[in-house]
Scaffold this active site. Structure first.
Site: not given
Ligand code: CU1
Length: 529
Positions: A81, A110, A146, A173-174, A257, A259, A261, A272, A306-307, A332, A335, A454
């Site tokens: 998931h 293009d 994951w 690809s990315s 992390h 990722e 963002y 925006s 922080h993870h 943040t 914004k 979890r």
């Molecule tokens: Cu993070």
């Protein structure tokens, strides 16, 4: 508002060899709009697949005890998931939007590398097949979640190898796609379109593309070390051989992390774009938006641990990662206040894209604030691996990223298809999605604070009510997305013709661009009434 496609050229009877029709039009397409469309459909298909896995999770968690799946299968459900939602649904959706909108917004004909663009898309298909198939292979899709933490991911079966291979392909690809986007933005802007006049969506994607190029190879490195640990006798992550399983977490989150963002900055770009249009005011604080986006991107590389507050870090490290994480809330917050200031005293209307945007500002802020809660070291030690974290990141990734994508799709559908979507059904989709989302995820704050872990298929009796509520919300959330599919298909097939001034006000582009819009962009200038 017709979409210029290879097939349309064909209608004029020229050169049918150079412009394939039927299926081959899509397989061989180098047109940014076709490729954007394919990205978006792919993303929706993955969204539904990964959503179905979530339905499996919520069915099992509807009641305490084991009802539907064995614990190993439950672990596979959560792993896939997460992986498929991130790599299959959210990221490709943003790339699809970039493909459609970035060339149009900067006045480019293009993407810079159209064939590379084609390759970026088609690489997704084998990767998706590998990921989905890994669910059905003995040994189950990486049961480490994951994040694929060792030792589980070193011990797991062949499905782990399939997952790793899929990640390598997705990374290629990315990276290739990001090079394409950066080159397009730097080299193909229309005359007069200076960097500080670009629409915010283009800015956010430019910065996101850099994040991808910096972060994806790190993930590739982490999973490559996993492969060599699994098959070639290395012990990077095995303490018995002199390695350290925590090393994987460091390398993974150095990717992981940023990722986060990667999945939220383009959403900020969508907000925006939409909010100024429906507030009928210029975007407040354009330059500060650009700098805030860049600041978030830079800071995103210095917060990864922080993870890992519970892995046993020196106190100095814990403090550093706590404060650097808190620091991100400053840009943040800039914004969020800019969006609010844009709406302030605007003549607002609330069509579906604006409803989604306002909801995202509110709900994403909840996710941001619970993120701050998790950043507080002593609190995080209590919350680590509880449902509070699950609630937090779903407020960021569903009500932040996914709902922004939905808002963007409604906003641009008239431009893409030439038709208006069904506003009434769009609003229905918005309300069912928003309500069901909150019913699903808000209770998880409470179960998490009460200590429910979890990734476990069973739970104690005291969590039963909240879990039942979450499951009911989840099924409603899943079913609501069929309505989204229906509205989109209905809009593609017909409906009221869209005008050049779809939203009865200037498009976000003109508001963010000080000079007149470039000549070959997609809008006619707003009519002065
Ligand atoms: Cu993070």
């Amino acid at each position: 508002m017709s979409t210029t496609t290879a097939a349309h050229h064909d209608d004029h009877g020229h050169d049918s060899h150079a412009h394939p029709t039927g299926l081959m039009r899509w397989v061989k397409s180098t047109n940014h709009k076709d490729i954007g469309t394919m990205y978006l459909w792919f993303s929706f298909a993955m969204f539904m697949f990964a959503g179905a896995l979530a339905m499996g999770i919520r069915a099992e968690l509807f009641q305490p005890g084991l009802q539907f799946v064995q614990p190993e299968v439950f672990n596979q459900l959560t792993t896939l998931h997460g992986l498929i939602m991130i790599f299959g649904a959210i990221m490709p959706a943003f790339v699809g939007l970039a493909n459609w909108q970035v060339p149009l917004m900067i006045g480019a004909p293009d993407m810079a590398f159209p064939r590379l663009n084609n390759m970026s898309f088609w690489l997704l298909i084998p990767a998706a097949i590998l990921l989905m198939a890994s669910f059905f292979v003995p040994g189950g899709a990486a049961s480490g979640g994951w994040t694929m933490y060792p030792p589980l991911s070193v011990q797991g079966g062949m499905s782990v190898d399939m997952t790793i291979f899929a990640i390598h392909i997705l990374g290629v690809s990315s990276i290739v796609g990001s090079i394409n986007i950066i080159t397009t933005i730097f080299n193909m802007r229309a005359p007069g379109m200076t960097l500080m006049k670009m629409p915010m969506f283009v800015w956010t994607w430019l910065i996101t593309a850099y994040l991808l190029i910096a972060a994806m190879p790190v993930l590739a490195g982490a999973v490559t070390m996993l492969i060599t640990d699994r098959h070639f006798g290395t012990t990077f992550f095995n303490a018995a051989g002199g390695g350290d399983p925590v090393l994987f977490q460091h390398v993974f989150w150095f990717f992981g992390h940023p990722e986060v963002y990667i999945m939220i900055l383009p959403a900020f770009g969508i907000l925006s774009t939409i909010i100024p249009t429906f507030a009928r005011k210029p975007l407040f604080g354009y330059a500060s938006m650009v700098y805030a986006t860049a600041a978030i991107a830079v800071l995103s590389f210095v917060v990864w641990a922080h993870h890992m507050f519970t892995t046993g870090m020196p106190v100095a490290g814990q403090l550093f990662f706590m404060y650097s994480t808190m620091l991100i809330s400053v840009p943040t917050g800039v914004k969020v206040f800019n969006w609010l200031a844009t709406m302030w005293k605007g003549s607002m209307t609330f069509e579906t894209p604006m409803l989604f945007s306002v909801a995202v500002v509110f709900l994403f802020t909840i996710g941001g604030l619970t993120g701050l809660v998790c950043a507080i070291l002593p609190v995080d030690i209590q919350l680590q691996d509880t449902y509070y974290v699950v609630a937090h990141f779903h407020y960021v990734l569903f009500s932040g990223a996914a709902m922004s994508i939905m808002g963007g799709v409604y906003y641009w559908l008239p431009k893409w298809t030439g038709h208006m979507y069904d506003e009434k059904l769009g609003k229905w989709h918005f309300w069912t999605t928003t309500i069901a989302f909150n019913v699903t995820f808000f209770p998880m704050h409470f179960t998490g604070l009460a200590g429910m872990p979890r990734r476990i298929p069973d739970y104690s009796q005291q969590f039963a009510e909240f879990n039942m509520i979450s499951s009911v919300g989840a099924f409603a959330l899943g079913i609501s997305q069929l309505l989204f599919l229906y509205v989109v298909i209905k809009c593609i097939r017909g409906g009221t013709k869209a005008t050049n001034q779809v939203w009865e006000g200037a498009h976000g582009l003109e508001w963010t661009v000080a000079s007149p819009a470039p000549f070959h962009t997609f809008e006619t200038p707003p009519q002065v009434k």
